[in-house]
Design a protein around this motif. Sequence first.
Motif, PDB file in Angstrom:
ATOM      1  N   GLU A  52      46.131  34.273  16.287  1.00  0.00           N
ATOM      2  CA  GLU A  52      46.132  33.968  17.724  1.00  0.00           C
ATOM      3  C   GLU A  52      47.295  33.034  18.080  1.00  0.00           C
ATOM      4  N   MET A  53      47.535  32.041  17.219  1.00  0.00           N
ATOM      5  CA  MET A  53      48.645  31.122  17.490  1.00  0.00           C
ATOM      6  C   MET A  53      49.967  31.880  17.527  1.00  0.00           C
ATOM      7  N   ARG A  54      50.153  32.760  16.548  1.00  0.00           N
ATOM      8  CA  ARG A  54      51.424  33.516  16.495  1.00  0.00           C
ATOM      9  C   ARG A  54      51.564  34.426  17.703  1.00  0.00           C
ATOM     10  N   ALA A  55      50.463  35.093  18.062  1.00  0.00           N
ATOM     11  CA  ALA A  55      50.496  35.997  19.212  1.00  0.00           C
ATOM     12  C   ALA A  55      50.836  35.231  20.494  1.00  0.00           C
ATOM     13  N   ASP A  56      50.433  33.945  20.536  1.00  0.00           N
ATOM     14  CA  ASP A  56      50.687  33.135  21.728  1.00  0.00           C
ATOM     15  C   ASP A  56      51.989  32.340  21.622  1.00  0.00           C
ATOM     16  N   GLY A  57      52.792  32.646  20.610  1.00  0.00           N
ATOM     17  CA  GLY A  57      54.138  32.081  20.533  1.00  0.00           C
ATOM     18  C   GLY A  57      54.249  30.728  19.865  1.00  0.00           C
ATOM     19  N   LEU A  58      53.193  30.285  19.192  1.00  0.00           N
ATOM     20  CA  LEU A  58      53.271  28.992  18.497  1.00  0.00           C
ATOM     21  C   LEU A  58      53.811  29.179  17.088  1.00  0.00           C
ATOM     22  N   ASP A  59      54.629  28.214  16.664  1.00  0.00           N
ATOM     23  CA  ASP A  59      55.185  28.232  15.319  1.00  0.00           C
ATOM     24  C   ASP A  59      54.127  27.655  14.367  1.00  0.00           C
ATOM     25  N   THR A  60      53.784  28.415  13.343  1.00  0.00           N
ATOM     26  CA  THR A  60      52.713  27.999  12.423  1.00  0.00           C
ATOM     27  C   THR A  60      53.251  27.550  11.062  1.00  0.00           C
ATOM     28  N   SER A  61      54.573  27.263  11.007  1.00  0.00           N
ATOM     29  CA  SER A  61      55.118  26.873   9.701  1.00  0.00           C
ATOM     30  C   SER A  61      54.577  25.503   9.255  1.00  0.00           C
TER      31      SER A  61
ATOM     32  N   LYS B 159      62.010  28.629  26.393  1.00  0.00           N
ATOM     33  CA  LYS B 159      62.809  27.413  26.609  1.00  0.00           C
ATOM     34  C   LYS B 159      62.480  26.337  25.578  1.00  0.00           C
ATOM     35  N   ALA B 160      61.433  26.561  24.776  1.00  0.00           N
ATOM     36  CA  ALA B 160      61.086  25.573  23.753  1.00  0.00           C
ATOM     37  C   ALA B 160      60.501  26.274  22.538  1.00  0.00           C
ATOM     38  N   GLN B 161      60.623  25.573  21.402  1.00  0.00           N
ATOM     39  CA  GLN B 161      59.947  26.040  20.205  1.00  0.00           C
ATOM     40  C   GLN B 161      58.785  25.074  20.025  1.00  0.00           C
ATOM     41  N   VAL B 162      57.559  25.582  19.993  1.00  0.00           N
ATOM     42  CA  VAL B 162      56.392  24.697  19.919  1.00  0.00           C
ATOM     43  C   VAL B 162      55.627  24.973  18.632  1.00  0.00           C
ATOM     44  N   GLY B 163      55.517  23.961  17.799  1.00  0.00           N
ATOM     45  CA  GLY B 163      54.824  24.119  16.527  1.00  0.00           C
ATOM     46  C   GLY B 163      53.556  23.285  16.484  1.00  0.00           C
ATOM     47  N   TYR B 164      52.635  23.696  15.623  1.00  0.00           N
ATOM     48  CA  TYR B 164      51.422  22.915  15.453  1.00  0.00           C
ATOM     49  C   TYR B 164      51.257  22.570  13.985  1.00  0.00           C
ATOM     50  N   VAL B 165      50.964  21.293  13.732  1.00  0.00           N
ATOM     51  CA  VAL B 165      50.817  20.817  12.362  1.00  0.00           C
ATOM     52  C   VAL B 165      49.364  20.471  12.091  1.00  0.00           C
ATOM     53  N   THR B 166      48.769  21.145  11.116  1.00  0.00           N
ATOM     54  CA  THR B 166      47.389  20.872  10.741  1.00  0.00           C
ATOM     55  C   THR B 166      47.118  21.479   9.372  1.00  0.00           C
ATOM     56  N   HIS B 167      45.904  21.290   8.899  1.00  0.00           N
ATOM     57  CA  HIS B 167      45.441  22.034   7.729  1.00  0.00           C
ATOM     58  C   HIS B 167      44.298  22.934   8.169  1.00  0.00           C
ATOM     59  N   LEU B 168      44.278  24.149   7.640  1.00  0.00           N
ATOM     60  CA  LEU B 168      43.172  25.085   7.877  1.00  0.00           C
ATOM     61  C   LEU B 168      42.631  25.509   6.517  1.00  0.00           C
ATOM     62  N   GLY B 169      41.606  26.384   6.551  1.00  0.00           N
ATOM     63  CA  GLY B 169      41.109  26.938   5.302  1.00  0.00           C
ATOM     64  C   GLY B 169      41.839  28.234   4.972  1.00  0.00           C
ATOM     65  N   GLN B 170      41.315  28.915   3.968  1.00  0.00           N
ATOM     66  CA  GLN B 170      41.887  30.230   3.612  1.00  0.00           C
ATOM     67  C   GLN B 170      40.906  31.335   3.962  1.00  0.00           C
ATOM     68  N   ASP B 171      40.018  31.043   4.898  1.00  0.00           N
ATOM     69  CA  ASP B 171      38.927  31.942   5.276  1.00  0.00           C
ATOM     70  C   ASP B 171      39.319  32.823   6.464  1.00  0.00           C
ATOM     71  N   ALA B 172      38.425  33.718   6.838  1.00  0.00           N
ATOM     72  CA  ALA B 172      38.695  34.681   7.910  1.00  0.00           C
ATOM     73  C   ALA B 172      38.888  33.998   9.269  1.00  0.00           C
ATOM     74  N   LEU B 173      38.131  32.941   9.559  1.00  0.00           N
ATOM     75  CA  LEU B 173      38.291  32.262  10.858  1.00  0.00           C
ATOM     76  C   LEU B 173      39.658  31.596  10.952  1.00  0.00           C
ATOM     77  N   SER B 174      40.079  30.982   9.853  1.00  0.00           N
ATOM     78  CA  SER B 174      41.405  30.358   9.835  1.00  0.00           C
ATOM     79  C   SER B 174      42.491  31.420  10.019  1.00  0.00           C
ATOM     80  N   ASP B 175      42.302  32.593   9.403  1.00  0.00           N
ATOM     81  CA  ASP B 175      43.244  33.706   9.587  1.00  0.00           C
ATOM     82  C   ASP B 175      43.319  34.108  11.061  1.00  0.00           C
ATOM     83  N   GLN B 176      42.147  34.167  11.690  1.00  0.00           N
ATOM     84  CA  GLN B 176      42.099  34.577  13.107  1.00  0.00           C
ATOM     85  C   GLN B 176      42.853  33.582  13.988  1.00  0.00           C
ATOM     86  N   LEU B 177      42.679  32.284  13.690  1.00  0.00           N
ATOM     87  CA  LEU B 177      43.395  31.275  14.483  1.00  0.00           C
ATOM     88  C   LEU B 177      44.903  31.435  14.309  1.00  0.00           C
ATOM     89  N   ILE B 178      45.332  31.601  13.066  1.00  0.00           N
ATOM     90  CA  ILE B 178      46.780  31.753  12.820  1.00  0.00           C
ATOM     91  C   ILE B 178      47.326  32.963  13.579  1.00  0.00           C
TER      92      ILE B 178
END
Length: 307
Positions: free
Chosen positions: A69-78, A48-67
């Motif tokens: 997880e966000m995608r798997a949970d339906g958050l827009d990471t654009s 019923k909604a498109q939910v995005g999150y705006v931030t800066h992350l690194g280019q490291d493995a932990l940042s990859d893992q967060l991205i």
Amino acid sequence: MTHTPPRIVAIGEVMVELAPVQSDVYQRGFAGDTFNTAWHIRQLLAEKAQVGYVTHLGQDALSDQLIAEMRADGLDTSGVKRDADRTMGLYVIALQNAERSFHYWRGQSAARRLADDPMWLAKSLKDASLVHLSGITVAILDAAGRDRLLAALVQARRDGAKVSFDPNIRPGLWTSSDEIRQTIPRFLDVTDIALPSFDDEAAHFGDATPAATIMRLATSGIREIVVKNGAGAVTARINAQELEVKTPSVTSVIDTSGAGDAFNAGYLAARLLGRDPEVSIAEGQAIAGQVIGCRGARIPKRQMAAL
Ligand SMILES: Nc1ncnc2c1ncn2[C@@H]1O[C@H](COP(=O)(O)OP(=O)(O)O)[C@@H](O)[C@H]1O
Ligand SMILES: [Mg+2]
């Protein structure tokens, strides 16, 4: 006819969380106030909604893992930008005689640059019907970043977005009490929905009662003000309608972290669905009541699905 679901965008910082599971063993999670709110809104509203999150992350493995997880949970990471020379902030929860304390390494996080690029910010907020941020989002920025964020919010409102703002005052992120008192009102001036917690407001603005908080925020022209107060009643003024909604008691309070963030999610999700203020506050209280019954700042996904 195709119906585009409303676009909600939250702006802020997600940190790596290390929470103790047994003596000297920690579990890696991700958390951050506006992120917790965005995540719960998406779980509540799903398609019923498109939910995005705006931030800066690194280019490291932990940042990859967060991205991931966000995608798997339906958050827009654009709206997530990746900085090559920075990493995510980190906090460790320490347990001493059942008392939890939080230890932060976030001073140099990538998220501190989230307002560095005004074009990126403008693009990320485009077409949003609701933009959510907090005093933590503001606190982590330098003076120029705060000005750029304000300008982006002004533009988003011109383009038809509503801005929701939880002052979420964390003195450790600010240089002085004066800085808090000078900066928060600038953001209240671009706020449509204010979601403060009374204890923060009393401590820094001297409000004697939640009604005094409402009076003060109303002078910024905010028409939708909802004051949380822990186990106490929620007091609100919404389009000149005043109301007070008792908070249902929660029998097993395990961990109150994220209560305010979860409340914001339940409240905003209900309002987006067109629910009236009282029902929306009750929804906020219900989600917050669930989160304080679990460890961590987010309700486990399985439990969310049952709500
Ligand atoms: N002890 C509690 N019992 C029941 N509900 C609570 C309790 N503490 C918090 N809540 C719920 O969480 C919401 C936010 O709590 P509050 O402590 O004011 O925010 P924050 O987590 O931002 O400090 C409250 O409005 C209420 O619905
Ligand atoms: Mg709070």
